[in-house]
Scaffold this active site. Structure first.
Site, PDB file in Angstrom:
ATOM      1  CG  ASP A  56      -2.058   0.966   1.116  1.00  0.00           C
ATOM      2  OD1 ASP A  56      -2.394   1.377  -0.017  1.00  0.00           O
ATOM      3  OD2 ASP A  56      -2.622   1.346   2.160  1.00  0.00           O
TER       4      ASP A  56
ATOM      5  CG  LEU B 259       9.727 -16.784  -3.684  1.00  0.00           C
ATOM      6  CD1 LEU B 259       9.933 -16.601  -2.185  1.00  0.00           C
ATOM      7  CD2 LEU B 259       9.904 -15.431  -4.366  1.00  0.00           C
TER       8      LEU B 259
ATOM      9  CG  HIS C 123      -0.656   2.041  -9.201  1.00  0.00           C
ATOM     10  ND1 HIS C 123      -0.780   1.689  -7.878  1.00  0.00           N
ATOM     11  CD2 HIS C 123      -1.772   2.763  -9.502  1.00  0.00           C
ATOM     12  CE1 HIS C 123      -1.932   2.164  -7.408  1.00  0.00           C
ATOM     13  NE2 HIS C 123      -2.543   2.832  -8.367  1.00  0.00           N
TER      14      HIS C 123
HETATM   15  C1  IPE Z   1      -5.340  -2.736  -0.088  1.00  0.00           C
HETATM   16  O1  IPE Z   1      -5.050  -1.386  -0.281  1.00  0.00           O
HETATM   17  C2  IPE Z   1      -5.345  -3.459  -1.404  1.00  0.00           C
HETATM   18  C3  IPE Z   1      -4.042  -3.586  -2.070  1.00  0.00           C
HETATM   19  C4  IPE Z   1      -2.877  -3.206  -1.612  1.00  0.00           C
HETATM   20  C5  IPE Z   1      -4.099  -4.244  -3.347  1.00  0.00           C
HETATM   21  P1  IPE Z   1      -6.203  -0.277  -0.393  1.00  0.00           P
HETATM   22  O2  IPE Z   1      -5.494   1.024  -0.529  1.00  0.00           O
HETATM   23  O3  IPE Z   1      -7.146  -0.627  -1.450  1.00  0.00           O
HETATM   24  O4  IPE Z   1      -6.915  -0.391   1.019  1.00  0.00           O
HETATM   25  P2  IPE Z   1      -7.899   0.627   1.769  1.00  0.00           P
HETATM   26  O5  IPE Z   1      -8.977   0.988   0.800  1.00  0.00           O
HETATM   27  O6  IPE Z   1      -7.090   1.826   2.153  1.00  0.00           O
HETATM   28  O7  IPE Z   1      -8.378  -0.116   2.968  1.00  0.00           O
HETATM   29  C1  IPE Z   2      -1.720   0.183  -3.279  1.00  0.00           C
HETATM   30  O1  IPE Z   2      -1.458   1.547  -3.347  1.00  0.00           O
HETATM   31  C2  IPE Z   2      -1.901  -0.440  -4.632  1.00  0.00           C
HETATM   32  C3  IPE Z   2      -3.293  -0.815  -4.958  1.00  0.00           C
HETATM   33  C4  IPE Z   2      -4.299  -0.772  -4.137  1.00  0.00           C
HETATM   34  C5  IPE Z   2      -3.547  -1.274  -6.313  1.00  0.00           C
HETATM   35  P1  IPE Z   2      -2.617   2.608  -3.298  1.00  0.00           P
HETATM   36  O2  IPE Z   2      -3.000   2.958  -4.706  1.00  0.00           O
HETATM   37  O3  IPE Z   2      -3.730   2.167  -2.432  1.00  0.00           O
HETATM   38  O4  IPE Z   2      -1.864   3.843  -2.642  1.00  0.00           O
HETATM   39  P2  IPE Z   2      -2.484   4.916  -1.639  1.00  0.00           P
HETATM   40  O5  IPE Z   2      -3.012   4.170  -0.454  1.00  0.00           O
HETATM   41  O6  IPE Z   2      -3.552   5.656  -2.376  1.00  0.00           O
HETATM   42  O7  IPE Z   2      -1.310   5.785  -1.293  1.00  0.00           O
HETATM   43 MG    MG Z   3      -4.148   2.434  -0.453  1.00  0.00          MG
END
Ligand code: IPE
Ligand code: IPE
Ligand code: MG
Length: 250
Positions: free
Chosen positions: A17, A128, A34
């Site tokens: 995240d 792995l 991303h």
């Molecule tokens: C969790 O992250 C999902 C992934 C890392 C793929 P999100 O950014 O979607 O989670 P929330 O919405 O903050 O809980």
């Molecule tokens: C996690 O990073 C990746 C996915 C959920 C695909 P985020 O896109 O949720 O990044 P933040 O939380 O907005 O910084």
């Molecule tokens: Mg996020």
């Protein structure tokens, strides 16, 4: 008496995240975050291989991420297809076996094909196991497992449910890491993380490097996993077992 030094984690799971915030801090579009996240994953896989980790499970796209703006969703799908095509040959050379975990329905033919090709190309590798959770949710996983057992008329037990779920081919995660500073599970391995140790890092995923991984592993090794027992019981069991998983009741 100090707790016995725990073994290194065999299975590490990561909620990757913070990509969006990483991009925003640099006045870049979220998709740039991303893309950087893919680089961070490559580094992390290599680091896990070098450290002898047996299984790495990553949360790449959740059942709920469809709620994001359409351009971000399609950007993520494109990024996955591109990353698979680019990374799989090298992953395979490094002995990585790639497994897709999630709901295939709803994914485009292109993405599905990329995932299936990655799986078949790397199926024989044993160094792995890299589980990519994509269009995955813990609730979806439990529900689809129960539905499959019910359709086959099989009894629902802890062991049969476990065997019907997406991660039946690996032991439960020893360590679950979440980057990006949030302290929640966001529908990740609801079943399999029953006895995992958690490590929350404030680092955004693109900034999660080898040193950060080592910090999480060191934190894990300093913990005592009791699985419901007392500390004294755990310490009497010398030497510490290589790996412990929660016993399953048939
Ligand atoms: C969790 O992250 C999902 C992934 C890392 C793929 P999100 O950014 O979607 O989670 P929330 O919405 O903050 O809980
Ligand atoms: C996690 O990073 C990746 C996915 C959920 C695909 P985020 O896109 O949720 O990044 P933040 O939380 O907005 O910084
Ligand atoms: Mg996020």
């Amino acid at each position: 008496m100090p707790p016995a030094a725990a073994a290194a984690p065999h299975h590490i799971a990561i909620v990757m995240d913070g990509n969006g915030r990483w991009a925003r801090q640099r006045f870049l579009p979220r998709l740039a975050g991303h893309a950087q996240g893919v680089d961070s994953l490559r580094r992390c896989v290599r680091a896990c291989v070098a450290r002898g980790v047996g299984v790495l499970t990553v949360f790449a796209f959740s059942s709920e991420n469809w709620n994001r703006p359409q351009d971000e969703v399609s950007g993520l799908m494109g990024l996955l297809a591109k990353a698979l095509a680019r990374e799989v040959p090298e992953l395979s050379r490094d002995g990585v076996c790639v497994r897709f975990v999630g709901e295939k329905a709803g994914l485009s033919g292109n993405v599905r094909k990329g995932l299936e090709q990655a799986e078949s190309l790397t199926a024989g590798n044993t160094r792995l196991v890299l589980n990519v959770c994509f269009n995955y949710g813990g609730r979806w996983d439990i529900t689809q497992a129960a539905a499959r057992l019910a359709a086959r008329g099989e009894p629902i037990t802890e062991a049969s449910l476990h065997a019907a779920m997406g991660l039946a081919h690996v032991p439960d995660p020893d360590l679950v890491i979440r980057t990006g500073g949030e302290m929640r599970i966001s529908n990740f391995l609801l079943w399999q993380a029953a006895y995992s140790e958690f490590f929350f890092s404030d680092r955004l995923w693109p900034d999660f490097d080898e040193a950060a991984l080592d910090e999480a592993i060191a934190s894990f090794r300093a913990r005592e996993r009791r699985f419901g027992r007392t500390s004294e019981q755990v310490q009497q069991q010398q030497p510490a077992p290589e790996r412990q998983t929660e016993p399953l009741r048939a």
